[in-house]
Design a protein around this motif. Structure first.
Motif, mmCIF file in Angstrom:
data_model
loop_
_atom_site.group_PDB
_atom_site.id
_atom_site.type_symbol
_atom_site.label_atom_id
_atom_site.label_comp_id
_atom_site.label_asym_id
_atom_site.label_seq_id
_atom_site.Cartn_x
_atom_site.Cartn_y
_atom_site.Cartn_z
ATOM 1 N N GLY A 23 0.832 -1.184 0.000
ATOM 2 C CA GLY A 23 0.000 0.000 0.000
ATOM 3 C C GLY A 23 0.873 1.242 0.000
ATOM 4 N N GLN B 200 -0.628 -7.085 -10.859
ATOM 5 C CA GLN B 200 -1.828 -6.627 -10.145
ATOM 6 C C GLN B 200 -2.010 -5.115 -10.221
ATOM 7 N N ARG C 246 -5.099 -3.201 -8.804
ATOM 8 C CA ARG C 246 -5.280 -2.847 -7.394
ATOM 9 C C ARG C 246 -4.997 -1.373 -7.146
ATOM 10 N N PHE D 106 -8.250 0.412 -8.850
ATOM 11 C CA PHE D 106 -9.561 0.187 -8.252
ATOM 12 C C PHE D 106 -9.558 0.060 -6.735
ATOM 13 N N GLU D 107 -8.379 -0.118 -6.130
ATOM 14 C CA GLU D 107 -8.321 -0.351 -4.690
ATOM 15 C C GLU D 107 -7.275 0.532 -4.011
ATOM 16 N N SER D 108 -7.006 1.678 -4.572
ATOM 17 C CA SER D 108 -5.977 2.554 -4.012
ATOM 18 C C SER D 108 -6.322 2.974 -2.587
ATOM 19 N N ASP D 109 -5.297 2.971 -1.731
ATOM 20 C CA ASP D 109 -5.496 3.422 -0.352
ATOM 21 C C ASP D 109 -5.178 4.912 -0.205
ATOM 22 N N ARG E 238 -7.028 7.457 -2.039
ATOM 23 C CA ARG E 238 -8.060 8.188 -2.777
ATOM 24 C C ARG E 238 -8.370 9.548 -2.168
ATOM 25 N N GLN F 60 -16.121 -4.166 -14.683
ATOM 26 C CA GLN F 60 -15.106 -3.994 -13.655
ATOM 27 C C GLN F 60 -15.405 -4.806 -12.405
ATOM 28 N N ARG G 80 -13.264 -8.233 -11.102
ATOM 29 C CA ARG G 80 -12.593 -8.294 -9.807
ATOM 30 C C ARG G 80 -13.147 -9.426 -8.952
ATOM 31 N N SER G 81 -14.458 -9.660 -9.033
ATOM 32 C CA SER G 81 -15.067 -10.765 -8.301
ATOM 33 C C SER G 81 -14.566 -12.107 -8.815
ATOM 34 N N ALA H 19 -11.086 -12.585 -7.460
ATOM 35 C CA ALA H 19 -11.122 -12.850 -6.022
ATOM 36 C C ALA H 19 -11.638 -14.254 -5.724
#
Length: 216
Positions: A41, A117, A120, A123-126, A128, A175, A179-180, A183
């Motif tokens: 991260g 990856q 990540r 779409f999953e940045s810590d 934002r 999207q 991702r699902s 996962a």
């Protein structure tokens, strides 16, 4: 123009005294940073670790990127560009609209399934809460939506508001399901997953709007 690494050999990096063109060195640093940012991260990532992985000294790293945020943004923007290019390429790959939908869905699955990856960070940045990061993350969606909106508008004859809402639906569907799927440990093959979701999208878009009179 070349430069010399001033550090020990790092993961995937060049050793002391190895001269690289500036563009090659930058690519090397970005690759090293990718591993660190994805695994740790943004907040836990350290420039020391990035430099070590790249096999350079911190001064060499700072020659290319003045700070950690600059490095993060450069990497994030490159990933956003990759995703948008994938979507645009998918839309341009055929004039058959059913195949366009399938290609657009596949673009998101391929991006999510790519090495490193990268998704990540998008779409999953810590990070934002940082305006520049939020803007880049938003561009991944808005530019993809814009490209699909333009295609739907020109082919379906819909007004822009309706076309854009359909485009938002296709981007969101692609999207989130991609991702699902990842996962869920790829329990379906990527080809099966893309076919399933693109068929769902096409029945909504193709079934409700005559993109071409003879298409079914």
């Amino acid at each position: 123009m070349t430069e010399t690494a001033q550090g020990a050999v790092g993961h995937g990096g060049a050793g002391r005294g190895v001269r690289l063109p500036r563009t090659a060195r930058r690519a090397q640093l970005l690759a090293a940073a990718q591993d660190v940012f994805v695994n740790n991260g943004y907040h836990a990532a350290a420039m020391d670790e990035i430099a070590e992985r790249a096999g350079v000294s911190k001064p060499v790293l700072y020659q290319h990127f003045p700070g950690k945020l600059d490095l993060y943004l450069a990497l994030l923007e490159s990933h956003v560009d990759e995703l948008v290019d994938r979507v645009r390429g998918a839309l341009a790959s055929t004039t058959d609209n059913k195949l366009r939908v399938q290609a657009a869905v596949a673009a998101f699955y391929d991006f999510v399934d790519g090495e490193g990856q990268a998704f990540r960070m998008v779409f999953e940045s810590d990070l934002r809460g940082e305006p520049a990061v939020a803007k880049a993350v938003e561009r991944a969606t808005t530019d993809s939506v814009d490209a699909i909106t333009e295609t739907i508008t020109s082919d379906a004859g819909l007004d822009e508001d309706r076309a854009r809402l359909l485009a938002v639906g296709l981007v969101g569907l692609s999207q989130v399901t991609a991702r699902s799927w990842l996962a869920d440990d790829r329990r379906l093959s990527k080809e099966d997953a893309v076919a399933l979701i693109s068929n769902l999208a096409w029945r909504g878009i193709g079934g409700g709007f005559p993109l071409h009179p003879n298409e079914h």
